[in-house]
Scaffold this active site. Structure first.
Site, PDB file in Angstrom:
ATOM      1  N   PHE A 115       0.857  -1.185   0.000  1.00  0.00           N
ATOM      2  CA  PHE A 115       0.000   0.000   0.000  1.00  0.00           C
ATOM      3  C   PHE A 115       0.892   1.234   0.000  1.00  0.00           C
ATOM      4  CE2 PHE A 115      -4.495   0.977   0.468  1.00  0.00           C
ATOM      5  CZ  PHE A 115      -5.062  -0.250   0.171  1.00  0.00           C
ATOM      6  N   GLN A 242      -7.617  14.882   2.925  1.00  0.00           N
ATOM      7  CA  GLN A 242      -6.968  14.017   1.938  1.00  0.00           C
ATOM      8  C   GLN A 242      -7.810  13.775   0.690  1.00  0.00           C
ATOM      9  OE1 GLN A 242      -6.281   9.551   2.732  1.00  0.00           O
ATOM     10  NE2 GLN A 242      -4.245  10.423   2.606  1.00  0.00           N
ATOM     11  N   HIS A 244      -7.961  11.260  -2.343  1.00  0.00           N
ATOM     12  CA  HIS A 244      -7.454   9.962  -2.788  1.00  0.00           C
ATOM     13  C   HIS A 244      -7.234  10.070  -4.289  1.00  0.00           C
ATOM     14  CE1 HIS A 244      -7.168   5.721  -3.607  1.00  0.00           C
ATOM     15  NE2 HIS A 244      -7.277   5.424  -2.334  1.00  0.00           N
ATOM     16  N   LEU A 254     -14.628   5.242  -4.996  1.00  0.00           N
ATOM     17  CA  LEU A 254     -13.228   4.890  -4.802  1.00  0.00           C
ATOM     18  C   LEU A 254     -12.792   3.654  -5.574  1.00  0.00           C
ATOM     19  CD1 LEU A 254     -10.950   6.049  -2.961  1.00  0.00           C
ATOM     20  CD2 LEU A 254     -11.273   3.998  -1.611  1.00  0.00           C
ATOM     21  N   GLU A 257      -6.534   1.834  -3.333  1.00  0.00           N
ATOM     22  CA  GLU A 257      -5.100   1.787  -3.570  1.00  0.00           C
ATOM     23  C   GLU A 257      -4.630   0.335  -3.714  1.00  0.00           C
ATOM     24  OE1 GLU A 257      -3.382   4.901  -1.098  1.00  0.00           O
ATOM     25  OE2 GLU A 257      -1.790   3.465  -0.676  1.00  0.00           O
ATOM     26  N   ARG A 288      -0.633   9.318  -0.792  1.00  0.00           N
ATOM     27  CA  ARG A 288      -1.760   9.852  -1.555  1.00  0.00           C
ATOM     28  C   ARG A 288      -1.627  11.318  -1.917  1.00  0.00           C
ATOM     29  NH1 ARG A 288      -6.339   6.572   1.862  1.00  0.00           N
ATOM     30  NH2 ARG A 288      -5.797   4.578   0.892  1.00  0.00           N
ATOM     31  N   HIS A 357     -11.545  12.371   0.266  1.00  0.00           N
ATOM     32  CA  HIS A 357     -11.597  11.044   0.860  1.00  0.00           C
ATOM     33  C   HIS A 357     -11.592  11.021   2.383  1.00  0.00           C
ATOM     34  CE1 HIS A 357     -11.067   6.745   0.885  1.00  0.00           C
ATOM     35  NE2 HIS A 357      -9.913   6.817   1.519  1.00  0.00           N
ATOM     36  N   ARG A 399      -2.665  11.015   5.778  1.00  0.00           N
ATOM     37  CA  ARG A 399      -2.782   9.651   6.297  1.00  0.00           C
ATOM     38  C   ARG A 399      -2.275   8.638   5.276  1.00  0.00           C
ATOM     39  NH1 ARG A 399      -6.526   5.517   5.677  1.00  0.00           N
ATOM     40  NH2 ARG A 399      -8.094   6.766   4.615  1.00  0.00           N
TER      41      ARG A 399
HETATM   42  C1  LIG Z   1     -14.751   4.246   0.014  1.00  0.00           C
HETATM   43  C2  LIG Z   1     -13.777   4.232   1.167  1.00  0.00           C
HETATM   44  C3  LIG Z   1     -12.816   3.245   1.258  1.00  0.00           C
HETATM   45  C4  LIG Z   1     -11.903   3.234   2.329  1.00  0.00           C
HETATM   46  N1  LIG Z   1     -10.973   2.237   2.399  1.00  0.00           N
HETATM   47  C5  LIG Z   1     -10.153   2.183   3.481  1.00  0.00           C
HETATM   48  C6  LIG Z   1      -9.238   1.102   3.638  1.00  0.00           C
HETATM   49  O1  LIG Z   1      -9.166   0.185   2.840  1.00  0.00           O
HETATM   50  N2  LIG Z   1      -8.443   1.098   4.726  1.00  0.00           N
HETATM   51  C7  LIG Z   1      -8.484   2.094   5.669  1.00  0.00           C
HETATM   52  O2  LIG Z   1      -7.741   2.036   6.637  1.00  0.00           O
HETATM   53  N3  LIG Z   1      -9.363   3.112   5.532  1.00  0.00           N
HETATM   54  C8  LIG Z   1     -10.201   3.180   4.482  1.00  0.00           C
HETATM   55  N4  LIG Z   1     -11.082   4.212   4.378  1.00  0.00           N
HETATM   56  C9  LIG Z   1     -11.236   5.153   5.493  1.00  0.00           C
HETATM   57  C10 LIG Z   1     -12.017   4.492   6.613  1.00  0.00           C
HETATM   58  O3  LIG Z   1     -12.888   3.540   6.082  1.00  0.00           O
HETATM   59  C11 LIG Z   1     -12.830   5.513   7.411  1.00  0.00           C
HETATM   60  O4  LIG Z   1     -11.999   6.561   7.813  1.00  0.00           O
HETATM   61  C12 LIG Z   1     -13.427   4.832   8.636  1.00  0.00           C
HETATM   62  O5  LIG Z   1     -14.154   3.691   8.260  1.00  0.00           O
HETATM   63  C13 LIG Z   1     -14.304   5.752   9.451  1.00  0.00           C
HETATM   64  O6  LIG Z   1     -14.865   4.982  10.497  1.00  0.00           O
HETATM   65  P1  LIG Z   1     -15.621   5.622  11.721  1.00  0.00           P
HETATM   66  O7  LIG Z   1     -15.941   4.522  12.656  1.00  0.00           O
HETATM   67  O8  LIG Z   1     -14.828   6.762  12.238  1.00  0.00           O
HETATM   68  O9  LIG Z   1     -16.935   6.246  11.103  1.00  0.00           O
HETATM   69  P2  LIG Z   1     -17.990   5.695  10.023  1.00  0.00           P
HETATM   70  O10 LIG Z   1     -17.773   4.300   9.648  1.00  0.00           O
HETATM   71  O11 LIG Z   1     -18.040   6.723   8.960  1.00  0.00           O
HETATM   72  O12 LIG Z   1     -19.334   5.733  10.846  1.00  0.00           O
HETATM   73  C14 LIG Z   1     -19.907   6.928  11.312  1.00  0.00           C
HETATM   74  C15 LIG Z   1     -21.106   6.578  12.148  1.00  0.00           C
HETATM   75  O13 LIG Z   1     -21.604   7.751  12.773  1.00  0.00           O
HETATM   76  C16 LIG Z   1     -23.003   7.796  12.645  1.00  0.00           C
HETATM   77  N5  LIG Z   1     -23.407   9.199  12.697  1.00  0.00           N
HETATM   78  C17 LIG Z   1     -22.803  10.274  12.100  1.00  0.00           C
HETATM   79  N6  LIG Z   1     -23.479  11.403  12.397  1.00  0.00           N
HETATM   80  C18 LIG Z   1     -24.501  11.053  13.203  1.00  0.00           C
HETATM   81  C19 LIG Z   1     -25.548  11.758  13.832  1.00  0.00           C
HETATM   82  N7  LIG Z   1     -25.690  13.079  13.697  1.00  0.00           N
HETATM   83  N8  LIG Z   1     -26.433  11.063  14.584  1.00  0.00           N
HETATM   84  C20 LIG Z   1     -26.317   9.724  14.714  1.00  0.00           C
HETATM   85  N9  LIG Z   1     -25.357   9.004  14.142  1.00  0.00           N
HETATM   86  C21 LIG Z   1     -24.456   9.667  13.393  1.00  0.00           C
HETATM   87  C22 LIG Z   1     -23.286   7.108  11.328  1.00  0.00           C
HETATM   88  O14 LIG Z   1     -24.598   6.618  11.302  1.00  0.00           O
HETATM   89  C23 LIG Z   1     -22.262   5.979  11.373  1.00  0.00           C
HETATM   90  O15 LIG Z   1     -22.770   4.895  12.101  1.00  0.00           O
HETATM   91  C24 LIG Z   1     -11.988   4.239   3.318  1.00  0.00           C
HETATM   92  C25 LIG Z   1     -12.971   5.213   3.237  1.00  0.00           C
HETATM   93  C26 LIG Z   1     -13.832   5.240   2.157  1.00  0.00           C
HETATM   94  C27 LIG Z   1     -14.845   6.344   2.093  1.00  0.00           C
END
Ligand SMILES: Cc1cc2nc3c(=O)[nH]c(=O)nc-3n(C[C@H](O)[C@H](O)[C@H](O)COP(=O)(O)OP(=O)(O)OC[C@H]3O[C@@H](n4cnc5c(N)ncnc54)[C@H](O)[C@@H]3O)c2cc1C
Length: 585
Positions: A115, A242, A244, A254, A257, A288, A357, A399
């Site tokens: 990666f 960031q 991507h 997306l 990578e 990135r 991203h 990141r």
């Molecule tokens: C397409 C994509 C691919 C990615 N691939 C990778 C990868 O391969 N490896 C890697 O390390 N990272 C990757 N990332 C980054 C990583 O996935 C995210 O940064 C990470 O999953 C975020 O997780 P989280 O638990 O912080 O929040 P999220 O998974 O975004 O969850 C947020 C939660 O908050 C809740 N929420 C938000 N606002 C409110 C509100 N007002 N009231 C109630 N609930 C609310 C939502 O319902 C949800 O449950 C990727 C990101 C994307 C977009």
């Protein structure tokens, strides 16, 4: 309606659920999510989660920590990065034991792949000499986030967590400097609920929806950032956003990578592998920020391919990897190219462009996820944050791929543990009177508004101008324009109306509140970017092209101010073993 729980976690992505799994059973725990939990954005993560397991080749957690520090352009706090990279190995084995189905190598161990920015010394006796790519990212085909989220969801259910699904949090109750709970709307009925809690954790994810082309789900509206900011607490390093390099052209969906990790390459209009000129050693596997800048530089130099709508793209070519590798290791992302662009990746290159991203900045916390009140490191009693909405800071100015899923499980667990300790002695404190007053007013104002502005109108303008003026390349002039644009849009927002006046699944209402949150997060981003007069990681100022360690080796803390211009304070970066060097790959 008032609910009482020892701890309330807002967000059911990887960070929220990993924390929920860690809360001791004797304490009651609620997880609130605006979408059904397994639909959180974590479920879309494709590429992997990294740890120096050495399953494919020799590696060490110190290599990983050095890469993360260098990738962060020396803005990440090195003590926190060491904690994360050291704990990574345990965290991955723990996920395996929880039941996460990883892809396997020939020996049956967890498989790992390359990666961007993940390297090791070519000669182990010279740790700071030439570095070559290393296979460090553990994965489940290109559905890593999906299986991680399902695993954590099952384990949360086992841990008797109470879920409030499709509840939208609108307010954080802070009284006398102590966090006491949150207010939420039940999206099904628009009924207001108060959650009275001893501890509150934000795990609300990012705000990619502030840009027009983004890989983020529609729910990525930075609600957590905005709620904290509105309550007078700071947001850290919001200027670092960031892009991507490889989003599907026009759509931003997306293409992980992992495609380059498996051997995919970037080509310009002349079919030249242009990354050779920008990062001669690691080429397409550079971090990135560098690859995104390289793509836009190629396009600016007339080396992009002009699309039917007049916009430009470059190619990501995986066709030489062969059908077997593509079908086994990259099934989902190549499926997207077929479905959305009608391109057959086994035979032809995929049109791509950089896509918004990941938010490196966010709610400032210490290494135990306790939210910081200010730049001196004082904490807010009972308030925690983890995951993309938090800024520890382990990602600094940029990141590395697969370090986010890692951040979720390492810090989600640490936050859960710290909350468990806090609850041993914490007790419920009285709620302020009319804790739901602000939310009641908000709903009634929006339902009764007859203003002439629309949510979609303001949101589209915000997303387009953020893309143009606060994107990969920035200047004082563009950021200055953006500063005025945000205050104009905030003024116009006061006159916004919604069409649906009902109470059942009123998504118009929710989107209007989300737009207000996006505007607040954009305000913190743009002002922080305007004042950072240097280029570092993802923040590229064409008018200040160099990194300026003498003046800017520090974290920005933005505090909301009624004038619309946030107060900016600064906090020094923690440096332990890695001295800042020029960042070359
Ligand atoms: C397409 C994509 C691919 C990615 N691939 C990778 C990868 O391969 N490896 C890697 O390390 N990272 C990757 N990332 C980054 C990583 O996935 C995210 O940064 C990470 O999953 C975020 O997780 P989280 O638990 O912080 O929040 P999220 O998974 O975004 O969850 C947020 C939660 O908050 C809740 N929420 C938000 N606002 C409110 C509100 N007002 N009231 C109630 N609930 C609310 C939502 O319902 C949800 O449950 C990727 C990101 C994307 C977009």
């Amino acid at each position: 309606m008032i609910h009482k729980f020892d701890v309330v976690i807002i967000g059911a992505g990887g960070a929220g659920l990993r924390a929920a799994v860690e809360i001791p059973k004797e304490f009651s725990c609620a997880v609130i999510s605006k979408v059904f939990p397994p639909r959180s954005h974590t479920g879309t993560a494709q590429g992997g989660v990294c740890a120096a397991l050495s399953n494919m080749e020799d590696d060490t957690w110190e290599n990983h920590a050095f890469d993360t520090v260098k990738g962060s352009d020396y803005l990440g706090d090195q003590d926190c990065i060491e904690v994360m990279c050291k704990d990574a190995i345990r965290a991955i084995i723990e996920l395996e034991h929880m039941g996460m189905p990883f892809s396997r190598n020939a020996e049956g161990k967890i498989a790992q792949r390359n990666f961007g920015g993940h390297t090791k010394p070519a000669d182990m006796s010279d740790p700071y000499g030439k570095r070559i790519p290393v296979k460090r990212s553990c994965y489940s085909a290109d559905r890593t986030g999906h299986v991680m989220l399902q695993t954590l969801y099952e384990n949360s259910i086992k841990n008797q967590v109470n879920f409030f699904s499709e509840f939208f949090v609108t307010d954080l109750i802070i009284d006398d400097g102590v966090s006491k709970g949150v207010v939420a709307i039940d999206i099904r009925t628009s009924e207001i609920h108060i959650f009275h809690a001893k501890a509150v954790m934000f795990a609300t994810g990012g705000n990619g929806r502030v840009f027009r082309i983004t890989s983020n789900a529609h729910v990525g509206t930075g609600d957590g950032f905005a709620l904290v900011y509105k309550s007078g607490l700071p947001l850290e390093d919001m200027e670092f956003y960031q892009f991507h390099p490889t989003g599907l052209w026009k759509l931003g969906i997306l293409v992980s990578e992992a495609a380059r990790g498996e051997g995919g390459i970037l080509l310009n209009k002349d079919k030249e592998r242009f990354m050779v000129r920008y990062a001669p050693t690691v080429m397409d596997l550079a971090p990135r920020d560098m690859v995104s800048r390289a793509i836009i530089s190629e396009i600016r130099a007339g080396k992009g391919i002009r699309g039917s709508d007049g916009t430009d793209y470059v190619y990501l070519d995986v066709s030489h990897l062969g059908k077997k590798v593509i079908d086994e290791k990259l099934p989902e992302i190549t499926g997207f190219a077929r479905t959305y662009l009608g391109v057959e990746p086994t035979k032809e290159p995929i049109p791509i462009q950089p896509t918004a991203h990941y938010a490196m900045g966010g709610i400032p916390t210490n290494v135990n996820c306790e939210v910081l009140k200010n730049e001196t490191g004082e904490i807010v009693a009972g308030l925690y944050a983890a995951g993309e909405c938090a800024c520890v800071s382990v990602h600094g100015a940029n990141r590395l791929g697969t370090n986010s899923l890692l951040d979720l499980v390492v810090f989600g667990r640490r936050g859960g543990k710290r909350i468990g300790e806090f609850l041993k002695t914490a007790s419920f404190t009285e709620l302020p009177k009319n804790a739901d007053e602000k939310t009641k007013e908000l709903i009634s104002k929006l339902l009764n508004s007859t203003g002439k502005e629309t949510v979609v109108g303001i949101r589209t303008e915000l997303q387009q101008t953020m893309m143009d003026d606060c994107g990969v390349f920035r200047t004082e002039e563009l950021l200055g324009k953006m500063v005025s644009k945000i205050s104009e849009l905030k003024e116009r927002y006061k006159d916004v109306h919604i069409q649906d006046k009902g109470y059942v699944f009123n998504t118009d209402l929710i989107e209007a509140i989300e737009l207000d949150n996006l505007l607040d997060t954009a305000e913190a981003m743009v002002h922080s970017a305007y004042e950072r007069k240097e280029s570092r990681g993802a923040h590229t100022r064409e008018d200040f092209p160099n990194r300026d360690d003498a003046n800017f080796m520090k974290h920005t803390f933005a505090f909301k101010n009624e004038t619309g211009k946030p107060n900016l304070k600064y906090k020094p970066v923690t440096v332990t073993r890695y001295k800042p060097m020029e960042r070359k790959y």
